[in-house]
Design an enzyme around this catalytic site. Structure first.
Site, short mmCIF file in Angstrom:
data_model
loop_
_atom_site.label_atom_id
_atom_site.label_comp_id
_atom_site.label_asym_id
_atom_site.label_seq_id
_atom_site.Cartn_x
_atom_site.Cartn_y
_atom_site.Cartn_z
CG HIS A 1 37.46 -55.20 34.40
ND1 HIS A 1 38.12 -54.04 34.74
CD2 HIS A 1 36.17 -54.85 34.15
CE1 HIS A 1 37.27 -53.03 34.71
NE2 HIS A 1 36.08 -53.49 34.35
CG HIS B 1 33.07 -51.53 34.95
ND1 HIS B 1 33.96 -51.83 33.96
CD2 HIS B 1 31.97 -51.06 34.30
CE1 HIS B 1 33.43 -51.59 32.78
NE2 HIS B 1 32.22 -51.11 32.96
CB CYS C 1 38.76 -52.27 38.08
SG CYS C 1 39.70 -53.74 37.63
#
Length: 176
Positions: free
Chosen positions: A25, A37, A113
C-alpha cells in the site's frame, strides 16, 4: 509527543511504501506524522474488502502514519526519482490536500494507490508492483507452457519407445 516511527522523520512529499504481505500500500507523507493515500475497500476491512477487486471507487484520506501502517513494515521509497524529477514538495502537499475526502476511480491494475501517489510526486501515474505482477504472470505462463510442452514430448517419447518394445517383442515371438 508525536509517535516516532522512523529514525529520521521523512520529508514532506516522500512516498511511503507499506508492506501488506502479497501487495504494498502506498501513501504520500505530508508532514507532522500524517500521510495522504487512496484507500480502496480492501484497506478499510470488512466485507467490502473482499470485493475490492471489483470496486471502482476509493476514498482519499489523510491519516496518522501509525494508523495507516499498523503493525506492518514500511519504508520511504522514492526510487522513481532516478527516472523522473519529483515535483516541489509544496506542490505535492497542496495537490494531495485538495483531494482529501474525494472519492476517486479505483482499479487495482490502472488506478491504484501507487498510481495515485506517483502521480502526485512525479506528475505521472506508475505502479511498479503491477508491472512486476504482470511480468511474474507472463514468466509463469511461459514456464507453464514450457512444462506442458516438455511433458507432452516426454510422454510421446515414452509411448514411441513402448510401441517399439511391443513391436520387437511381437516380432521376436513370430520367429520363435
Amino acid at each position: 509527543m508525536a509517535p516516532t516511527l522512523f529514525e529520521k522523520e521523512p520529508k514532506p512529499g516522500d512516498l511511503i511504501e507499506i508492506f501488506r504481505g502479497l501487495y504494498q500500500h502506498w501513501a504520500v507523507y505530508v508532514g507532522h506524522y500524517e500521510v495522504i493515500h487512496l484507500i480502496p475497500p480492501s484497506e478499510q476491512g470488512g466485507l467490502d474488502g473482499l470485493f475490492s477487486l471489483i470496486h471502482d471507487q476509493a476514498q482519499v484520506m489523510c491519516q496518522r502514519l501509525c494508523d495507516v501502517v499498523g503493525s506492518d513494515r514500511f519504508q520511504v521509497n522514492n526510487e522513481l526519482d532516478e527516472r523522473y524529477s519529483p515535483r516541489e514538495p509544496g506542490l505535492i502537499i497542496r495537490a494531495a490536500r485538495r483531494l482529501v475526502g474525494q472519492r476517486r476511480p479505483y482499479c487495482f491494475v490502472s488506478k491504484n494507490c501507487e498510481h495515485f501517489v506517483t502521480e502526485l510526486r512525479y506528475g505521472r501515474p506508475e505502479s511498479r508492483q503491477v508491472v512486476r505482477a504482470a511480468t511474474d504472470i507472463a514468466i509463469g505462463g511461459v514456464a507453464l507452457v514450457g512444462a506442458v510442452t516438455l511433458g507432452a514430448l516426454l510422454f510421446k517419447a515414452l509411448l514411441k519407445d513402448d510401441n517399439k518394445d511391443n513391436h520387437r517383442r511381437g516380432h521376436n515371438r513370430r520367429w520363435q
